[in-house]
Design a protein around this motif. Structure first.
Motif, mmCIF file in Angstrom:
data_model
loop_
_atom_site.group_PDB
_atom_site.id
_atom_site.type_symbol
_atom_site.label_atom_id
_atom_site.label_comp_id
_atom_site.label_asym_id
_atom_site.label_seq_id
_atom_site.Cartn_x
_atom_site.Cartn_y
_atom_site.Cartn_z
ATOM 1 N N SER A 18 0.820 -1.207 0.000
ATOM 2 C CA SER A 18 0.000 0.000 0.000
ATOM 3 C C SER A 18 0.856 1.260 0.000
ATOM 4 C CB SER A 18 -0.951 0.008 1.207
ATOM 5 O OG SER A 18 -0.227 0.105 2.423
ATOM 6 N N HIS A 19 2.099 1.135 0.456
ATOM 7 C CA HIS A 19 3.014 2.275 0.457
ATOM 8 C C HIS A 19 3.857 2.325 -0.813
ATOM 9 C CE1 HIS A 19 2.606 3.567 4.762
ATOM 10 N NE2 HIS A 19 2.062 2.364 4.832
ATOM 11 N N LEU A 20 4.142 1.164 -1.381
ATOM 12 C CA LEU A 20 5.002 1.114 -2.562
ATOM 13 C C LEU A 20 4.269 1.495 -3.845
ATOM 14 C CD1 LEU A 20 7.012 -2.208 -2.027
ATOM 15 C CD2 LEU A 20 7.864 0.131 -1.750
ATOM 16 N N ARG A 21 3.050 1.020 -3.999
ATOM 17 C CA ARG A 21 2.396 1.110 -5.307
ATOM 18 C C ARG A 21 2.127 2.537 -5.800
ATOM 19 N NH1 ARG A 21 -2.662 -2.603 -4.694
ATOM 20 N NH2 ARG A 21 -2.641 -2.329 -6.946
ATOM 21 N N PRO A 22 1.900 3.540 -4.932
ATOM 22 C CA PRO A 22 1.696 4.890 -5.495
ATOM 23 C C PRO A 22 2.959 5.508 -6.089
ATOM 24 C CG PRO A 22 0.783 4.708 -3.260
ATOM 25 C CD PRO A 22 1.667 3.524 -3.474
ATOM 26 N N HIS A 23 4.126 4.990 -5.700
ATOM 27 C CA HIS A 23 5.381 5.643 -6.086
ATOM 28 C C HIS A 23 6.315 4.768 -6.913
ATOM 29 C CE1 HIS A 23 4.108 8.573 -3.108
ATOM 30 N NE2 HIS A 23 4.061 7.616 -2.197
ATOM 31 N N HIS A 24 6.062 3.457 -6.928
ATOM 32 C CA HIS A 24 6.991 2.536 -7.577
ATOM 33 C C HIS A 24 6.247 1.520 -8.442
ATOM 34 C CE1 HIS A 24 10.112 4.126 -4.922
ATOM 35 N NE2 HIS A 24 9.293 3.922 -3.902
#
Length: 302
Positions: A18-24
């Protein structure tokens, strides 16, 4: 950043996503791609095997969190084999693919656990503490040895030794809550054994921290800076639930139920996150009371 993640549908991996997918751009390695799509969504690339990849050159980072839970079942010979195989095989395969390329990922973050140290009594444990030889150490030591083979001039390796992870979506706390909510919770054995714990959000944040800080490599204790005894943990949990705290689980009962695996619960480690703090990482949940308050309120917010 292009990231290859193993263990992406697990307790930590799901929260991390949930933290990775918006940016990576994240690819998840899983034996069950359908499970990846169901839990994480159809916009995620799910890889069922590494066999179709000649190397890992298209990735900037690898996060390896795969592994059979170590404390879920009695340690029969077959279960011990599953625990070892699930960690060692995937790590070995990742390293082989990584070393086959010419432009490998810049960083590998590989899971491990404070079980690496074995039983340590009330001694303060840092990353240089000499381990006690037993099964949990053997599992983690080989796991880390394999991960370390990925380190080259082009690739740094961070090995995170996780404590008991506290979160609303899974882990040890979820299994403990029913008995405590019935007022039947209490310390295990003497209660004097130390528990090194960490909030799930701090686990995610430290993984992101290690991804971004190129100067970081080697072992890192992924534990909050306030380890507590089992009795202290139990008392604080009962207080946060507003429940009595008088029950006690005798050591003999744990050994009868779980055999050798009971040693994980009856012995412990007083682990300090020395290298993380030296690197400048700050914990959002440094105290147990704060961590439990957030975790226990989380389901009501969702």
């Amino acid at each position: 950043m292009k990231i290859l993640l193993t263990g992406g549908t697990g307790f930590i991996g799901s929260r991390l996503m949930s933290h990775l997918r918006p940016h990576h751009q994240v690819s998840v390695l899983s034996r069950s791609p359908n499970k990846v799509y169901q839990r994480l969504g159809h916009d995620i690339e799910a890889l069922s095997s590494l066999d179709d990849l000649p190397d890992l050159d298209r990735f900037d980072a690898v996060i390896n969190l795969a592994g059979e839970p170590i404390a879920n079942k009695r340690w029969s010979p077959a279960q011990k084999e599953r625990i070892c195989h699930s960690r060692w095989q995937i790590t070995e395969q990742l390293v082989e693919k990584l070393r086959a390329g010419s432009k490998p990922p810049a960083v590998v973050i590989s899971g491990s656990a404070v079980g690496f140290y074995g039983r340590q009594g009330d001694t303060l444990v840092d990353e240089d503490t000499h381990p006690h030889p037993e099964f949990s150490h053997e599992v983690c030591a080989r796991w880390e040895e394999l991960a370390q083979l990925a380190e080259t001039e082009q690739t740094r390796v961070c090995r995170i030794r996780l404590g008991v992870v506290l979160g609303a979506e899974g882990g040890a706390l979820v299994k403990m809550l029913p008995s405590y909510r019935f007022g039947l919770g209490g310390p295990i054995g003497s209660g004097k054994q130390y528990m090194s714990w960490i909030h799930i959000e701090d686990v995610v944040n430290l993984i992101l921290f290690l991804l971004e800080h190129e100067e970081c490599s080697g072992p890192f204790n992924a534990t909050a800076p306030e380890p507590v005894t089992n009795a202290q943990f139990s008392k604080t949990l009962a207080a946060n639930l507003g429940k009595p705290h008088f029950a006690k689980v005798p050591a003999w009962a744990m050994k009868l139920l779980f055999g050798e695996m009971a040693d994980l619960l009856l012995t412990g480690q007083r682990v300090m996150p020395v290298r993380l703090q030296q690197a400048g990482f700050h914990f959002r949940y440094p105290t147990l009371d704060k961590a439990l308050k957030e975790t226990l309120s989380a389901p009501r917010r969702r």
